[in-house]
Design a protein around this motif. Structure first.
Motif: not given
Length: 319
Positions: A204-205, A207, A246, A264-267, A270
């Motif tokens: 995820g990001t 966040s 984070k 961080f793997d935003s693909t 979240d």
């Protein structure tokens, strides 16, 4: 509860159930009933009815459930819905049939709508759509809450429901494929440190905001409410404080002593943007958690290392 009361802890080998057993014994309750899944399949209605008729427990902590993180919840959607519905339905109905004095059902913070106003108040239940990734699990837990309410309404059963926030602690699940975020981070950072990796990838990001409660604090809250709370409405159990994924990753990194970087793997999903429990009802009863996050992570990490080392030794002995 009377000190000699017969108490059934369903799910006693899991993180939550084992914490409840420890807390009960610490407080002088020693007449505990437990069964492993190989001894009693809680999805089997007749087996549960036979067990309950034979043992006749006075009190029940219903902590048994099929659980997992985002990936497991989203992959095994039918399993999470079916198995959890069967477990809770069988135990709650058998508790009614055998005149159990009091039952506590443990749910999950995922019962609340994905975009609910924060912090999450108990009355927000069923006021909006759920987070898709864990919707089957959430629906099963909502059904458990409503079962407790319905048996209270129709039969006068003293069945109560509590909703824990995200949990971690002793005896947690560290399988990277189906664990929750905090134990997954502990394992990732430990393995990165041991193997001298240059970085750790976090899903995820980073966040989303999450709240975390040490399982032994949950157990203490459960015992406190079992002894003092007898109302229809569910009760949130948490700390009332949250942290971004984070910052959580940075905290775990610091506690474990990993000196590499974070990616961080935003693909990866979240999940819900924020999940913070409103615990004012619990605090108003006089209860508050004791273990803060940094201390709890350190305690969980020590527990992980003991089990991780023993697992490695065991595997080495097989070779």
């Amino acid at each position: 509860m009377e000190k000699n009361a017969k108490i059934y802890v369903a799910g006693h080998r899991g993180m939550v159930g084992s914490a409840i057993c420890r807390k009960l014994k610490e407080n002088g309750y020693h007449n505990l009933i437990t069964r492993t899944s190989s001894e009693l399949d809680l999805r089997n209605q007749q087996a549960v009815f036979d067990f309950m008729a034979e043992e006749k427990p006075d009190y029940i902590f219903l902590a048994a459930a099929k659980v997992g993180g985002i990936q497991a919840n989203n992959t095994y959607r039918a399993d999470f819905l079916y198995e959890n519905l069967m477990i809770e339905s069988n135990i709650i109905h058998a508790a009614y049939l055998n005149k159990v004095t009091k039952l506590m059902f443990l749910g999950s913070s995922c019962i609340y709508p994905k975009m609910a106003t924060q912090p999450l108040k108990e009355e927000y239940l069923l006021t909006g759509p759920l987070e898709h990734t864990n919707e089957p699990y959430a629906i099963a837990k909502i059904a458990g809450i409503k079962l407790c309410e319905a048996y209270r309404d129709q039969y006068g059963c003293n069945f109560i429901s509590v909703m824990p926030t995200n949990l971690y602690g002793y005896n947690d699940n560290y399988d990277l494929n189906n664990s929750h975020v905090l134990p997954a981070l502990i394992r990732k950072f430990h393995e990165a440190k041991v193997n001298s990796f240059s970085e750790v990838i976090v899903w995820g990001t980073g966040s989303p905001m999450r709240e975390f409660l040490f399982a032994d604090d949950l157990a203490e809250a459960c015992l406190y409410l079992m002894e003092n709370y007898n109302e229809r409405e569910l009760v949130n159990i948490g700390t009332g404080e949250d942290i971004s994924i984070k910052d959580l990753a940075l905290l775990v990194k610091e506690v474990i002593g990993f000196e590499g970087g974070l990616v961080f793997d935003s693909t990866k999903p979240d999940g819900t943007p924020r999940k913070l429990m409103d615990v004012s009802k619990l605090h108003n009863t006089g209860f508050k958690h004791k273990v803060e996050l940094r201390e709890g992570i350190a305690l969980a990490y020590e527990d992980f290392k003991k089990k991780h080392v023993s697992e490695n030794v065991s595997e080495a002995q097989k070779v």
